[in-house]
Scaffold this motif. Structure first.
Motif, mmCIF file in Angstrom:
data_model
loop_
_atom_site.group_PDB
_atom_site.id
_atom_site.type_symbol
_atom_site.label_atom_id
_atom_site.label_comp_id
_atom_site.label_asym_id
_atom_site.label_seq_id
_atom_site.Cartn_x
_atom_site.Cartn_y
_atom_site.Cartn_z
ATOM 1 N N SER A 40 0.839 -1.202 0.000
ATOM 2 C CA SER A 40 0.000 0.000 0.000
ATOM 3 C C SER A 40 0.866 1.241 0.000
ATOM 4 N N TYR A 41 0.232 2.335 -0.320
ATOM 5 C CA TYR A 41 0.794 3.653 -0.026
ATOM 6 C C TYR A 41 0.457 3.911 1.452
ATOM 7 N N PRO A 42 1.402 4.460 2.242
ATOM 8 C CA PRO A 42 1.140 4.626 3.682
ATOM 9 C C PRO A 42 -0.173 5.359 3.984
ATOM 10 N N LYS A 43 -0.816 4.905 5.039
ATOM 11 C CA LYS A 43 -2.061 5.466 5.590
ATOM 12 C C LYS A 43 -3.309 5.073 4.792
ATOM 13 N N SER A 44 -3.200 3.944 4.106
ATOM 14 C CA SER A 44 -4.333 3.481 3.291
ATOM 15 C C SER A 44 -5.142 2.374 3.963
ATOM 16 N N GLY A 45 -4.739 1.979 5.186
ATOM 17 C CA GLY A 45 -5.439 0.879 5.849
ATOM 18 C C GLY A 45 -4.597 -0.381 5.906
ATOM 19 N N THR A 46 -3.297 -0.229 5.778
ATOM 20 C CA THR A 46 -2.353 -1.353 5.760
ATOM 21 C C THR A 46 -2.503 -2.259 6.987
ATOM 22 N N ASN A 47 -2.498 -1.636 8.164
ATOM 23 C CA ASN A 47 -2.523 -2.442 9.395
ATOM 24 C C ASN A 47 -3.854 -3.174 9.567
ATOM 25 N N TRP A 48 -4.912 -2.553 9.105
ATOM 26 C CA TRP A 48 -6.235 -3.216 9.155
ATOM 27 C C TRP A 48 -6.208 -4.489 8.304
ATOM 28 N N LEU A 49 -5.589 -4.356 7.154
ATOM 29 C CA LEU A 49 -5.498 -5.510 6.261
ATOM 30 C C LEU A 49 -4.611 -6.608 6.862
ATOM 31 N N HIS A 98 5.604 -0.739 1.472
ATOM 32 C CA HIS A 98 5.048 0.476 0.869
ATOM 33 C C HIS A 98 5.873 0.863 -0.357
ATOM 34 N N LEU A 99 6.741 -0.006 -0.816
ATOM 35 C CA LEU A 99 7.673 0.401 -1.879
ATOM 36 C C LEU A 99 6.953 0.720 -3.188
ATOM 37 N N PRO A 100 7.445 1.747 -3.892
ATOM 38 C CA PRO A 100 6.929 1.962 -5.247
ATOM 39 C C PRO A 100 7.432 0.823 -6.143
ATOM 40 N N ILE A 101 6.761 0.612 -7.237
ATOM 41 C CA ILE A 101 7.026 -0.594 -8.044
ATOM 42 C C ILE A 101 8.486 -0.692 -8.497
ATOM 43 N N HIS A 102 9.120 0.443 -8.811
ATOM 44 C CA HIS A 102 10.480 0.344 -9.351
ATOM 45 C C HIS A 102 11.517 -0.022 -8.289
ATOM 46 N N LEU A 103 11.130 0.056 -7.002
ATOM 47 C CA LEU A 103 12.072 -0.349 -5.953
ATOM 48 C C LEU A 103 11.666 -1.674 -5.307
ATOM 49 N N PHE A 104 10.567 -2.255 -5.758
ATOM 50 C CA PHE A 104 10.074 -3.493 -5.153
ATOM 51 C C PHE A 104 11.014 -4.637 -5.522
ATOM 52 N N HIS A 165 2.820 6.196 -7.288
ATOM 53 C CA HIS A 165 2.778 4.889 -6.601
ATOM 54 C C HIS A 165 1.562 4.109 -7.095
ATOM 55 N N THR A 166 0.411 4.774 -7.043
ATOM 56 C CA THR A 166 -0.844 4.086 -7.344
ATOM 57 C C THR A 166 -0.940 3.743 -8.821
ATOM 58 N N SER A 167 -0.597 4.699 -9.711
ATOM 59 C CA SER A 167 -0.765 4.352 -11.126
ATOM 60 C C SER A 167 0.179 3.226 -11.531
ATOM 61 N N ALA A 168 1.380 3.205 -10.971
ATOM 62 C CA ALA A 168 2.317 2.135 -11.357
ATOM 63 C C ALA A 168 1.814 0.783 -10.849
ATOM 64 N N TRP A 169 1.364 0.719 -9.601
ATOM 65 C CA TRP A 169 0.906 -0.574 -9.081
ATOM 66 C C TRP A 169 -0.414 -1.017 -9.722
ATOM 67 N N LEU A 170 -1.267 -0.053 -10.080
ATOM 68 C CA LEU A 170 -2.529 -0.447 -10.731
ATOM 69 C C LEU A 170 -2.276 -1.152 -12.056
ATOM 70 N N SER A 171 -1.130 -0.889 -12.660
ATOM 71 C CA SER A 171 -0.832 -1.540 -13.944
ATOM 72 C C SER A 171 -0.653 -3.049 -13.773
ATOM 73 N N MET A 172 -0.543 -3.511 -12.542
ATOM 74 C CA MET A 172 -0.360 -4.956 -12.275
ATOM 75 C C MET A 172 -1.690 -5.655 -12.006
ATOM 76 N N ARG A 173 -2.801 -4.924 -12.039
ATOM 77 C CA ARG A 173 -4.030 -5.463 -11.467
ATOM 78 C C ARG A 173 -4.634 -6.636 -12.227
ATOM 79 N N ALA A 174 -4.198 -6.868 -13.458
ATOM 80 C CA ALA A 174 -4.761 -8.008 -14.191
ATOM 81 C C ALA A 174 -4.052 -9.323 -13.845
ATOM 82 N N ARG A 175 -2.965 -9.249 -13.115
ATOM 83 C CA ARG A 175 -2.234 -10.485 -12.788
ATOM 84 C C ARG A 175 -3.018 -11.337 -11.802
ATOM 85 N N ASN A 176 -2.869 -12.674 -11.949
ATOM 86 C CA ASN A 176 -3.596 -13.594 -11.062
ATOM 87 C C ASN A 176 -3.158 -13.490 -9.610
#
Ligand code: A3P
Length: 294
Positions: A40-49, A98-104, A165-176
């Motif tokens: 997640s991007y920080p403060k999005s509900g990470t700990n709840w998840l 919380h890493l952006p995709i290019h540092l993951f 952060h969000t647009s880069a990670w959303l590009s992965m959303r079709a993966r199983n």
């Protein structure tokens, strides 16, 4: 107050991070197919998840979440303490990042490890972040919400720009092996969202087990759970008055943004997220109505 630790153009908190570890995490951390990452991007509900996934794993039994601190149950992979813990851990691992995709960690992209990515209305992310970070030694202290608002739009906050952060990670959303959920759905349709997570993780819960997951991951239960509410922190981290469980609501930004800020934010949002289907952002309809309907 701590300034940022910059790594490849991304600001990190100097507390708990080191450039060497972030670099090693990116290049050497080996994902296993049976690993699960809460991303997640920080403060999005990470700990709840995290709390929810831990409870799914124990079929609603609260013993684990009430006896082991949340950062040990799900270490934070890019941090000084989380990284060594994870590389020495045997078997399937649960972790956060919380890493952006290019540092993951690069090994993820050729593995079957599962990612659950949670997004939240960035306006609420901003407000949540401001109250979490103001007057603490986690990052440079934002003197006011107006200051933090400017930093947020420029991406001068930890983990950089929400939009990138969000647009880069959303590009992965079709993966199983990638599940996208929203904080807003977790609030509005908690049971359905937990069922979705169970399906994704291949876990089957009975109705009474699901009831227990709901009960022990509720805002109130987490607020009262010292293993999850950040009232205790690892020994090397001393942060006074740190409140994780602040409000746990949607739309709090409306209590804090001026009209000019709401308009400025929306302009940036429309520009940066233009290529995405509005259905990905369940909050956006209400925002547009608030700003443009009479
Ligand atoms: P607020 O500051 O708006 O209250 P993260 O875990 O990514 O740091 O996100 C923190 C936000 O998630 C905080 O938002 C916190 O209150 C909210 N949160 C944490 N646990 C929650 C729960 N069980 N139910 C609803 N919101 C929760």
């Amino acid at each position: 107050m701590s300034d940022f630790l910059w790594f490849e153009g991304i600001p990190f908190s100097a507390l708990g991070h080191e450039k060497e570890i972030i670099g090693e995490c990116c290049n050497k951390f080996g994902f296993r197919d049976e690993d699960t990452v809460i991303l997640s991007y920080p403060k999005s509900g990470t700990n709840w998840l995290v709390e929810t996934v831990c409870l799914i794993q124990t079929k609603g039994n609260p013993k684990w979440i009430q006896s082991v601190p949340i950062w040990e149950r799900s270490p934070w992979v890019e941090t000084k303490t989380g990284y060594p813990q994870l590389i020495n851990q045997k078997g399937p691992r649960l972790m956060i990042s919380h890493l952006p995709i290019h540092l993951f960690p690069k090994s993820f992209f050729s593995s079957k490890a599962k990612v659950i990515y949670v997004i939240r209305n960035p306006r609420d992310v901003l407000v949540s972040g401001y109250f979490f970070f103001a007057n603490k030694n986690i990052i440079k202290n934002p003197a006011s919400l107006a200051t933090y608002f400017d930093w947020f739009l420029k991406g001068h906050v930890i983990y950089g720009s929400w939009f990138e952060h969000t647009s880069a990670w959303l590009s992965m959303r079709a993966r199983n092996n990638f599940l996208l959920i929203s904080y807003e759905d977790m609030i509005k349709d908690t049971r359905e969202t937990i069922e979705k997570i169970c399906d994704f993780l291949g876990k089957k819960l009975e109705k009474d087990e699901l009831d227990l997951v709901l009960k022990y991951s509720s805002f109130q239960a987490m607020k009262e759970n010292n293993m999850s509410n950040y009232s205790i922190l690892p020994d090397h981290i001393i942060i006074k008055d740190l409140v994780l469980m602040r409000k746990g609501t949607i739309g709090d930004w409306k209590n804090h943004f001026t009209v000019a800020q709401a308009e400025a934010f929306d302009k940036v949002f429309q520009e940066k997220m233009a290529g995405f289907s509005p259905s990905l952002f369940p909050w956006q309809h209400e925002v547009i109505c608030l700003l443009h309907c009479t």
